[in-house]
Design a protein around this motif. Structure first.
Motif, mmCIF file in Angstrom:
data_model
loop_
_atom_site.group_PDB
_atom_site.id
_atom_site.type_symbol
_atom_site.label_atom_id
_atom_site.label_comp_id
_atom_site.label_asym_id
_atom_site.label_seq_id
_atom_site.Cartn_x
_atom_site.Cartn_y
_atom_site.Cartn_z
ATOM 1 N N ALA A 1 -11.304 -10.137 1.099
ATOM 2 C CA ALA A 1 -10.920 -9.441 2.327
ATOM 3 C C ALA A 1 -10.458 -8.018 2.027
ATOM 4 C CB ALA A 1 -9.812 -10.216 3.044
ATOM 5 N N ALA A 2 -9.711 -7.842 0.951
ATOM 6 C CA ALA A 2 -9.242 -6.506 0.577
ATOM 7 C C ALA A 2 -10.409 -5.578 0.272
ATOM 8 C CB ALA A 2 -8.300 -6.595 -0.629
ATOM 9 N N LYS A 3 -11.421 -6.098 -0.404
ATOM 10 C CA LYS A 3 -12.612 -5.279 -0.691
ATOM 11 C C LYS A 3 -13.289 -4.845 0.599
ATOM 12 C CE LYS A 3 -13.687 -7.397 -5.167
ATOM 13 N NZ LYS A 3 -14.632 -8.289 -5.902
ATOM 14 N N ARG A 4 -13.429 -5.785 1.545
ATOM 15 C CA ARG A 4 -14.090 -5.460 2.808
ATOM 16 C C ARG A 4 -13.291 -4.431 3.594
ATOM 17 N NH1 ARG A 4 -14.037 -9.931 6.092
ATOM 18 N NH2 ARG A 4 -13.214 -11.376 4.548
ATOM 19 N N ILE A 5 -11.973 -4.598 3.619
ATOM 20 C CA ILE A 5 -11.121 -3.666 4.359
ATOM 21 C C ILE A 5 -11.221 -2.265 3.772
ATOM 22 C CG2 ILE A 5 -8.700 -3.032 4.759
ATOM 23 C CD1 ILE A 5 -8.133 -5.990 5.202
ATOM 24 N N SER A 6 -11.109 -2.162 2.453
ATOM 25 C CA SER A 6 -11.143 -0.834 1.822
ATOM 26 C C SER A 6 -12.497 -0.177 2.023
ATOM 27 C CB SER A 6 -10.788 -0.931 0.346
ATOM 28 O OG SER A 6 -11.741 -1.705 -0.364
ATOM 29 N N THR A 7 -13.551 -0.942 1.931
ATOM 30 C CA THR A 7 -14.890 -0.391 2.142
ATOM 31 C C THR A 7 -15.057 0.119 3.563
ATOM 32 O OG1 THR A 7 -15.844 -1.868 0.475
ATOM 33 C CG2 THR A 7 -17.363 -0.925 2.094
ATOM 34 N N TYR A 8 -14.556 -0.646 4.513
ATOM 35 C CA TYR A 8 -14.646 -0.233 5.919
ATOM 36 C C TYR A 8 -13.833 1.039 6.158
ATOM 37 C CZ TYR A 8 -14.786 -0.623 11.003
ATOM 38 O OH TYR A 8 -14.989 -0.372 12.341
ATOM 39 N N MET A 9 -12.679 1.149 5.530
ATOM 40 C CA MET A 9 -11.850 2.343 5.673
ATOM 41 C C MET A 9 -12.564 3.579 5.142
ATOM 42 S SD MET A 9 -8.193 0.746 4.444
ATOM 43 C CE MET A 9 -7.203 2.219 4.597
ATOM 44 N N LYS A 10 -13.185 3.447 3.981
ATOM 45 C CA LYS A 10 -13.792 4.607 3.328
ATOM 46 C C LYS A 10 -15.051 5.089 4.040
ATOM 47 C CE LYS A 10 -13.818 2.660 -0.759
ATOM 48 N NZ LYS A 10 -14.118 2.511 -2.191
ATOM 49 N N LYS A 11 -15.661 4.214 4.824
ATOM 50 C CA LYS A 11 -16.829 4.628 5.603
ATOM 51 C C LYS A 11 -16.470 5.726 6.595
ATOM 52 C CE LYS A 11 -18.918 1.440 7.761
ATOM 53 N NZ LYS A 11 -19.332 0.165 8.405
ATOM 54 N N GLY A 12 -15.251 5.594 7.161
ATOM 55 C CA GLY A 12 -14.804 6.593 8.135
ATOM 56 C C GLY A 12 -15.582 6.513 9.432
ATOM 57 N N ALA A 13 -15.134 7.284 10.401
ATOM 58 C CA ALA A 13 -15.781 7.323 11.720
ATOM 59 C C ALA A 13 -15.419 8.659 12.357
ATOM 60 C CB ALA A 13 -15.319 6.154 12.585
ATOM 61 N N PRO A 14 -16.145 9.720 12.020
ATOM 62 C CA PRO A 14 -15.815 11.053 12.546
ATOM 63 C C PRO A 14 -15.680 11.064 14.058
ATOM 64 C CG PRO A 14 -17.515 11.198 10.867
ATOM 65 C CD PRO A 14 -17.319 9.737 11.134
ATOM 66 N N GLY A 15 -14.582 11.648 14.526
ATOM 67 C CA GLY A 15 -14.337 11.741 15.953
ATOM 68 C C GLY A 15 -13.624 10.544 16.560
ATOM 69 N N ASP A 16 -13.514 9.470 15.798
ATOM 70 C CA ASP A 16 -12.795 8.277 16.261
ATOM 71 C C ASP A 16 -11.343 8.411 15.813
ATOM 72 O OD1 ASP A 16 -11.553 5.763 16.427
ATOM 73 O OD2 ASP A 16 -13.392 4.665 15.996
ATOM 74 N N TRP A 17 -10.429 8.636 16.748
ATOM 75 C CA TRP A 17 -9.030 8.907 16.390
ATOM 76 C C TRP A 17 -8.474 7.853 15.448
ATOM 77 C CZ3 TRP A 17 -4.543 6.094 16.863
ATOM 78 C CH2 TRP A 17 -3.356 6.791 16.565
ATOM 79 N N ALA B 1 -3.269 -0.563 24.530
ATOM 80 C CA ALA B 1 -4.596 -0.990 24.097
ATOM 81 C C ALA B 1 -4.635 -1.300 22.601
ATOM 82 C CB ALA B 1 -5.624 0.084 24.431
ATOM 83 N N CYS B 2 -5.507 -2.232 22.228
ATOM 84 C CA CYS B 2 -5.733 -2.569 20.818
ATOM 85 C C CYS B 2 -7.114 -2.086 20.393
ATOM 86 C CB CYS B 2 -5.639 -4.083 20.605
ATOM 87 S SG CYS B 2 -3.974 -4.748 20.708
ATOM 88 N N PHE B 3 -7.198 -1.509 19.202
ATOM 89 C CA PHE B 3 -8.471 -1.069 18.640
ATOM 90 C C PHE B 3 -8.278 -0.831 17.141
ATOM 91 C CE2 PHE B 3 -6.297 2.454 20.787
ATOM 92 C CZ PHE B 3 -6.089 3.351 19.755
ATOM 93 N N PRO B 4 -9.380 -0.798 16.372
ATOM 94 C CA PRO B 4 -9.256 -0.628 14.920
ATOM 95 C C PRO B 4 -8.682 0.747 14.563
ATOM 96 C CG PRO B 4 -11.425 -1.471 15.500
ATOM 97 C CD PRO B 4 -10.766 -1.047 16.782
ATOM 98 N N THR B 5 -7.816 0.774 13.566
ATOM 99 C CA THR B 5 -7.197 2.018 13.114
ATOM 100 C C THR B 5 -7.002 1.980 11.604
ATOM 101 O OG1 THR B 5 -4.912 1.230 13.260
ATOM 102 C CG2 THR B 5 -5.865 2.165 15.277
ATOM 103 N N LEU B 6 -6.930 3.151 11.016
ATOM 104 C CA LEU B 6 -6.679 3.233 9.584
ATOM 105 C C LEU B 6 -5.291 2.731 9.212
ATOM 106 C CD1 LEU B 6 -8.402 6.663 8.968
ATOM 107 C CD2 LEU B 6 -9.091 4.491 7.930
ATOM 108 N N TYR B 7 -4.311 2.916 10.106
ATOM 109 C CA TYR B 7 -2.974 2.410 9.768
ATOM 110 C C TYR B 7 -2.941 0.894 9.877
ATOM 111 C CZ TYR B 7 -2.374 2.627 14.876
ATOM 112 O OH TYR B 7 -2.542 2.496 16.229
ATOM 113 N N GLY B 8 -3.732 0.323 10.792
ATOM 114 C CA GLY B 8 -3.829 -1.133 10.860
ATOM 115 C C GLY B 8 -4.487 -1.693 9.616
ATOM 116 N N GLN B 9 -5.607 -1.073 9.212
ATOM 117 C CA GLN B 9 -6.273 -1.469 7.971
ATOM 118 C C GLN B 9 -5.303 -1.333 6.795
ATOM 119 O OE1 GLN B 9 -9.539 -2.336 9.963
ATOM 120 N NE2 GLN B 9 -10.084 -2.017 7.828
#
Length: 348
Positions: free
Chosen positions: A12-28, A327-335
Motif C-alpha cells: 500500500a505504501a508503494k502505491r500511495i507514494s507512486t500515486y503522489m509522485k504522478k502529480g495532477a497539475p491544476g488539481d489543488w 467535501a472529501c477528495f484526494p489530497t497530498l496531505y491525506g496521502q
C-alpha cells in the motif's frame, strides 16, 4: 502483526507514494508542482518513507522536486507554506549540498524575526490564499512550520531555532488544549480570547499528535522537554483514545460520534500513538488502537494508490456542523498522513 498485514502495508505504501509522485497539475489537492502546505505535507511524508526504506529513487525524486520548484519558494513567505522547507535540513545532511542549508537558515531567520505573531507571541497562521486570520493561532502551524524550525535547529546546531520551536509548540498546546477533554481546539483568536467555533477538529489534533513527537525527536540532545509539556501531550493522547470509534477511525469533529469519520486525521493520530508507544510514553493499549486504525485505513486505499475519505483543506469554520459537511477528495496531505502511519509499521 502478521506477515500478510506487513506485506499489505508495504504494498500500500508503494502505491500511495507512486500515486503522489504522478502529480495532477491544476488539481489543488494533488498538484505536487506548487509551493504550499499541501505538497509540503506530501514531501515530508515521502522523505519519511525514504528513511524507512532507503530507496534511492525516493531520495532522487525529492531532490529533483526541490530543484524544479525552489524558484517558487521566495514568493510564498507565509507560515502555512513553510511546510516544504521541512525536508531541506535533512536533504543537506544526505547530499552535502549547501543550498539546502543556506535556504533553511534564511527562511528560519525570517520566521524568527519577521513572521507575524499574535499578542501571545505565537505565530499567526498566515496562508497563501487571499484570506487573513489576524491574531489567530491554529494547530496546523505545529506541523507546517514548527517542525521545520526544530529540524533546522538540530542540523545547524543553532539553538535559536530549537528554542523557538519548543516555545511555539508549548504556546500552541497551551492555547488550544481543552482542559476538560484533553483534546485540542482547531484555533484560538487572541483578540477575542476564544476558540471561535470551539471545534475539536480531528485533523487539527492529528497535526499535533504526530508533529509534536517529530519535533521532540529533533530536539533531543539539544534541549530538555519540560515535564509539563510532555504531560500535556500525553493528556492529549489519552483524550484522543477516549473518542476513537470501535472501527479504529475518528469523527471529523472528535467529540461528535454521530458525525462522519475522516481518514487523514485518523491516520495522523494513530501515527502519533505508534510513535508514543515506541518512546515508552504510553502503554500497549495505544498500539492496539493504532492497529485498529491501520486496518480501517488500509481499506480506504484503492488499487491506484488513492486514499479516500479525506476532507478538503479546512480553515477554522464558523460552526462544528460545517466541518461535517466539508467535501472529501484526494489530497497530498491525506496521502502523506496515511504514508506516515504506514511508515510506523514498515520500520517496526
Amino acid at each position: 502483526m502478521t506477515i500478510s498485514t506487513k506485506d499489505r502495508v508495504e504494498e500500500a505504501a508503494k502505491r500511495i507514494s507512486t500515486y503522489m509522485k504522478k502529480g495532477a497539475p491544476g488539481d489543488w489537492g494533488m498538484d505536487l508542482e506548487v509551493w504550499d502546505w499541501t505538497p509540503g505535507v506530501g514531501v515530508i511524508a515521502l522523505l519519511d518513507y525514504y528513511e524507512q526504506t532507503k530507496q534511492q529513487e525516493l531520495l532522487d525524486d525529492l531532490i529533483a522536486w526541490t530543484k524544479r520548484n525552489l524558484h517558487q519558494a521566495e514568493h510564498a513567505k507565509v507560515i502555512n507554506s513553510m511546510a516544504p522547507f521541512t525536508i531541506f535540513p535533512r536533504l543537506y545532511e544526505l547530499t552535502g549540498e549547501q543550498v539546502y542549508l543556506n535556504f533553511s537558515i534564511r527562511i528560519g531567520e525570517w520566521m524568527l524575526y519577521e513572521a507575524p505573531r499574535t499578542r501571545e507571541d505565537a505565530f499567526e497562521h498566515t496562508v497563501t490564499e487571499a484570506a487573513k486570520f489576524p491574531e489567530q493561532v491554529w494547530a496546523d502551524t505545529v506541523f507546517m512550520a514548527v517542525l521545520f524550525l526544530a529540524r533546522l535547529g538540530r542540523v545547524s546546531s543553532d539553538l535559536r531555532f530549537s528554542e523557538e520551536a519548543l516555545k511555539q509548540l508549548t504556546l500552541h498546546i497551551q492555547l488550544l488544549q481543552d482542559e476538560k477533554t484533553g483534546l485540542l481546539f482547531h484555533g484560538w483568536d487572541c483578540g477575542a480570547a476564544n476558540h471561535m467555533s470551539a471545534a475539536r477538529w480531528g485533523r487539527a489534533n492529528a497535526w499535533v499528535a504526530v508533529g509534536a513527537l517529530m519535533i521532540f525527536d529533533e530536539l533531543e540532545g539539544q534541549l530538555d522537554i519540560p515535564h509539563a509539556l510532555r504531560d500535556q501531550y500525553i493528556t492529549l493522547l489519552h483524550g484522543l483514545k477516549n473518542v476513537q470509534h470501535s472501527n479504529g477511525l475518528w469523527s471529523v469533529v472528535l467529540d461528535k460520534p454521530e458525525y462522519r469519520t475522516e481518514v487523514s486525521g485518523s491516520a495522523g493520530i494513530a501515527a502519533g500513538f505508534s510513535k508514543a508507544v515506541k518512546r515508552g510514553w504510553v502503554d500497549a493499549s495505544f498500539a492496539a488502537a493504532a492497529d485498529r486504525t491501520l486496518q480501517a485505513v488500509l481499506n480506504e486505499i484503492d488499487q491506484e494508490g488513492m486514499v479516500h475519505g479525506v476532507s478538503g483543506g479546512t480553515p477554522v469554520l464558523a460552526t462544528e456542523e460545517e466541518y461535517n459537511g466539508f467535501a472529501c477528495f484526494p489530497t497530498l496531505y491525506g496521502q502523506g498522513l496515511v504514508l506516515l502511519l504506514l511508515g510506523q509499521y514498515i520500520s517496526a
